[in-house]
Design a protein around this motif. Structure first.
Motif, PDB file in Angstrom:
ATOM      1  N   PRO A  63      -2.250   5.115  10.075  1.00 28.43           N
ATOM      2  CA  PRO A  63      -2.779   5.809   8.902  1.00 28.43           C
ATOM      3  C   PRO A  63      -2.740   7.321   9.103  1.00 28.43           C
ATOM      4  O   PRO A  63      -2.826   7.815  10.235  1.00 28.43           O
ATOM      5  CB  PRO A  63      -4.213   5.306   8.784  1.00 28.43           C
ATOM      6  CG  PRO A  63      -4.469   4.420   9.930  1.00 28.43           C
ATOM      7  CD  PRO A  63      -3.226   4.275  10.722  1.00 28.43           C
ATOM      8  N   LEU A  64      -2.623   8.055   8.013  1.00 24.70           N
ATOM      9  CA  LEU A  64      -2.496   9.500   8.075  1.00 24.70           C
ATOM     10  C   LEU A  64      -3.701  10.144   8.757  1.00 24.70           C
ATOM     11  O   LEU A  64      -3.551  11.094   9.520  1.00 24.70           O
ATOM     12  CB  LEU A  64      -2.311  10.064   6.667  1.00 24.70           C
ATOM     13  CG  LEU A  64      -1.952  11.533   6.566  1.00 24.70           C
ATOM     14  CD1 LEU A  64      -0.675  11.832   7.350  1.00 24.70           C
ATOM     15  CD2 LEU A  64      -1.789  11.938   5.118  1.00 24.70           C
ATOM     16  N   TRP A  65      -4.915   9.610   8.531  1.00 26.57           N
ATOM     17  CA  TRP A  65      -6.097  10.204   9.143  1.00 26.57           C
ATOM     18  C   TRP A  65      -6.032  10.078  10.668  1.00 26.57           C
ATOM     19  O   TRP A  65      -6.462  10.977  11.388  1.00 26.57           O
ATOM     20  CB  TRP A  65      -7.381   9.585   8.602  1.00 26.57           C
ATOM     21  CG  TRP A  65      -7.528   8.121   8.895  1.00 26.57           C
ATOM     22  CD1 TRP A  65      -7.171   7.082   8.100  1.00 26.57           C
ATOM     23  CD2 TRP A  65      -8.059   7.531  10.091  1.00 26.57           C
ATOM     24  NE1 TRP A  65      -7.433   5.886   8.712  1.00 26.57           N
ATOM     25  CE2 TRP A  65      -7.985   6.128   9.930  1.00 26.57           C
ATOM     26  CE3 TRP A  65      -8.591   8.037  11.263  1.00 26.57           C
ATOM     27  CZ2 TRP A  65      -8.428   5.248  10.908  1.00 26.57           C
ATOM     28  CZ3 TRP A  65      -9.026   7.154  12.238  1.00 26.57           C
ATOM     29  CH2 TRP A  65      -8.944   5.772  12.057  1.00 26.57           C
ATOM     30  N   ALA A  66      -5.480   8.977  11.179  1.00 28.03           N
ATOM     31  CA  ALA A  66      -5.378   8.804  12.628  1.00 28.03           C
ATOM     32  C   ALA A  66      -4.343   9.753  13.216  1.00 28.03           C
ATOM     33  O   ALA A  66      -4.549  10.324  14.292  1.00 28.03           O
ATOM     34  CB  ALA A  66      -5.019   7.359  12.964  1.00 28.03           C
ATOM     35  N   VAL A  67      -3.240   9.951  12.514  1.00 27.63           N
ATOM     36  CA  VAL A  67      -2.208  10.881  12.985  1.00 27.63           C
ATOM     37  C   VAL A  67      -2.754  12.307  13.017  1.00 27.63           C
ATOM     38  O   VAL A  67      -2.553  13.039  13.988  1.00 27.63           O
ATOM     39  CB  VAL A  67      -0.954  10.794  12.081  1.00 27.63           C
ATOM     40  CG1 VAL A  67       0.050  11.869  12.427  1.00 27.63           C
ATOM     41  CG2 VAL A  67      -0.329   9.417  12.182  1.00 27.63           C
ATOM     42  N   LYS A  68      -3.485  12.698  11.966  1.00 24.88           N
ATOM     43  CA  LYS A  68      -4.057  14.042  11.925  1.00 24.88           C
ATOM     44  C   LYS A  68      -5.077  14.247  13.046  1.00 24.88           C
ATOM     45  O   LYS A  68      -5.108  15.294  13.685  1.00 24.88           O
ATOM     46  CB  LYS A  68      -4.715  14.305  10.576  1.00 24.88           C
ATOM     47  CG  LYS A  68      -3.717  14.547   9.475  1.00 24.88           C
ATOM     48  CD  LYS A  68      -4.433  14.872   8.173  1.00 24.88           C
ATOM     49  CE  LYS A  68      -3.447  15.188   7.078  1.00 24.88           C
ATOM     50  NZ  LYS A  68      -4.119  15.529   5.813  1.00 24.88           N
ATOM     51  N   ALA A  69      -5.913  13.244  13.288  1.00 25.27           N
ATOM     52  CA  ALA A  69      -6.913  13.352  14.358  1.00 25.27           C
ATOM     53  C   ALA A  69      -6.236  13.451  15.722  1.00 25.27           C
ATOM     54  O   ALA A  69      -6.628  14.264  16.569  1.00 25.27           O
ATOM     55  CB  ALA A  69      -7.858  12.156  14.317  1.00 25.27           C
ATOM     56  N   PHE A  70      -5.213  12.632  15.952  1.00 21.12           N
ATOM     57  CA  PHE A  70      -4.486  12.684  17.216  1.00 21.12           C
ATOM     58  C   PHE A  70      -3.828  14.044  17.408  1.00 21.12           C
ATOM     59  O   PHE A  70      -3.903  14.636  18.489  1.00 21.12           O
ATOM     60  CB  PHE A  70      -3.431  11.582  17.264  1.00 21.12           C
ATOM     61  CG  PHE A  70      -2.549  11.658  18.477  1.00 21.12           C
ATOM     62  CD1 PHE A  70      -3.002  11.205  19.698  1.00 21.12           C
ATOM     63  CD2 PHE A  70      -1.285  12.212  18.390  1.00 21.12           C
ATOM     64  CE1 PHE A  70      -2.195  11.289  20.826  1.00 21.12           C
ATOM     65  CE2 PHE A  70      -0.479  12.304  19.506  1.00 21.12           C
ATOM     66  CZ  PHE A  70      -0.932  11.843  20.723  1.00 21.12           C
ATOM     67  N   ASN A  71      -3.179  14.556  16.362  1.00 19.81           N
ATOM     68  CA  ASN A  71      -2.511  15.856  16.457  1.00 19.81           C
ATOM     69  C   ASN A  71      -3.511  16.980  16.720  1.00 19.81           C
ATOM     70  O   ASN A  71      -3.239  17.889  17.502  1.00 19.81           O
ATOM     71  CB  ASN A  71      -1.710  16.140  15.190  1.00 19.81           C
ATOM     72  CG  ASN A  71      -0.469  15.284  15.091  1.00 19.81           C
ATOM     73  OD1 ASN A  71      -0.001  14.734  16.089  1.00 19.81           O
ATOM     74  ND2 ASN A  71       0.057  15.154  13.897  1.00 19.81           N
ATOM     75  N   SER A  92       0.842  -1.191   0.000  1.00 23.73           N
ATOM     76  CA  SER A  92       0.000   0.000   0.000  1.00 23.73           C
ATOM     77  C   SER A  92       0.879   1.244   0.000  1.00 23.73           C
ATOM     78  O   SER A  92       2.073   1.185   0.281  1.00 23.73           O
ATOM     79  CB  SER A  92      -0.921   0.008   1.223  1.00 23.73           C
ATOM     80  OG  SER A  92      -0.179   0.262   2.387  1.00 23.73           O
ATOM     81  N   ARG A  93       0.281   2.358  -0.287  1.00 21.04           N
ATOM     82  CA  ARG A  93       1.035   3.606  -0.416  1.00 21.04           C
ATOM     83  C   ARG A  93       1.705   4.014   0.888  1.00 21.04           C
ATOM     84  O   ARG A  93       2.805   4.540   0.899  1.00 21.04           O
ATOM     85  CB  ARG A  93       0.089   4.696  -0.896  1.00 21.04           C
ATOM     86  CG  ARG A  93       0.753   5.999  -1.119  1.00 21.04           C
ATOM     87  CD  ARG A  93      -0.209   7.005  -1.669  1.00 21.04           C
ATOM     88  NE  ARG A  93       0.432   8.303  -1.702  1.00 21.04           N
ATOM     89  CZ  ARG A  93      -0.164   9.399  -2.039  1.00 21.04           C
ATOM     90  NH1 ARG A  93      -1.416   9.367  -2.396  1.00 21.04           N
ATOM     91  NH2 ARG A  93       0.474  10.532  -2.028  1.00 21.04           N
ATOM     92  N   ASP A  94       1.031   3.807   2.009  1.00 21.44           N
ATOM     93  CA  ASP A  94       1.536   4.232   3.312  1.00 21.44           C
ATOM     94  C   ASP A  94       2.054   3.051   4.133  1.00 21.44           C
ATOM     95  O   ASP A  94       1.996   3.086   5.357  1.00 21.44           O
ATOM     96  CB  ASP A  94       0.427   4.949   4.089  1.00 21.44           C
ATOM     97  CG  ASP A  94      -0.064   6.181   3.356  1.00 21.44           C
ATOM     98  OD1 ASP A  94       0.769   6.858   2.720  1.00 21.44           O
ATOM     99  OD2 ASP A  94      -1.269   6.459   3.403  1.00 21.44           O
ATOM    100  N   ALA A  95       2.570   2.042   3.491  1.00 24.78           N
ATOM    101  CA  ALA A  95       3.005   0.831   4.196  1.00 24.78           C
ATOM    102  C   ALA A  95       4.185   1.089   5.123  1.00 24.78           C
ATOM    103  O   ALA A  95       4.412   0.331   6.050  1.00 24.78           O
ATOM    104  CB  ALA A  95       3.361  -0.256   3.196  1.00 24.78           C
ATOM    105  N   ASP A  96       4.930   2.168   4.893  1.00 23.12           N
ATOM    106  CA  ASP A  96       6.077   2.451   5.749  1.00 23.12           C
ATOM    107  C   ASP A  96       5.697   3.272   6.968  1.00 23.12           C
ATOM    108  O   ASP A  96       6.541   3.590   7.794  1.00 23.12           O
ATOM    109  CB  ASP A  96       7.176   3.159   4.960  1.00 23.12           C
ATOM    110  CG  ASP A  96       6.731   4.494   4.409  1.00 23.12           C
ATOM    111  OD1 ASP A  96       5.512   4.650   4.154  1.00 23.12           O
ATOM    112  OD2 ASP A  96       7.583   5.377   4.226  1.00 23.12           O
ATOM    113  N   GLN A  97       4.419   3.623   7.117  1.00 27.94           N
ATOM    114  CA  GLN A  97       3.962   4.405   8.264  1.00 27.94           C
ATOM    115  C   GLN A  97       3.175   3.494   9.200  1.00 27.94           C
ATOM    116  O   GLN A  97       2.270   2.783   8.758  1.00 27.94           O
ATOM    117  CB  GLN A  97       3.085   5.567   7.807  1.00 27.94           C
ATOM    118  CG  GLN A  97       3.839   6.541   6.938  1.00 27.94           C
ATOM    119  CD  GLN A  97       2.944   7.639   6.408  1.00 27.94           C
ATOM    120  OE1 GLN A  97       1.726   7.564   6.505  1.00 27.94           O
ATOM    121  NE2 GLN A  97       3.554   8.660   5.854  1.00 27.94           N
TER     122      GLN A  97
END
Length: 81
Positions: free
Chosen positions: A41-49, A33-38
Motif C-alpha cells: 500500500p502507498l502508506w507503507a511505501v511512504k513510511a518506509f521511504n 481495488s485502485r492499487d491492485a497492481d502495487q
C-alpha cells in the motif's frame, strides 16, 4: 539475436502479444481495488521511504562528524580486552 518460431505456433504468439500489449494504461481500473497492481500500500511505501531517508541523513551527519569512526576505534579496543 533472432528467434525463429514455428509457423504452427506463430498465431498463438501473436495472440499472446496482442493480449499483453492491448491492455494499455487503463488496465488497473477493472481490478478489484485502485492499487491492485502495487505489491505494498502507498502508506507503507511512504513510511518506509521516510524512515530510510531519516536513517541515511543521520548516518551522513554522523559520518561527517567523525563520530562513527571514533566509535569503531572504541569497539576495536574493547574487542582486544
Amino acid at each position: 539475436m533472432t528467434i525463429n518460431i514455428e509457423e504452427s505456433a506463430q498465431v498463438q504468439y501473436q495472440s499472446f502479444g496482442a493480449a499483453v500489449f492491448s491492455r494499455g494504461p487503463d488496465w488497473p481500473k477493472w481490478l478489484p481495488s485502485r492499487d491492485a497492481d502495487q505489491p505494498f500500500p502507498l502508506w507503507a511505501v511512504k513510511a518506509f521511504n521516510a524512515a530510510r531517508d531519516s536513517l541515511l541523513s543521520l548516518k551522513m551527519r554522523l559520518d561527517g562528524s567523525g563520530w562513527l569512526s571514533g566509535l569503531g576505534d572504541l569497539i576495536q579496543i574493547w574487542k582486544k580486552r
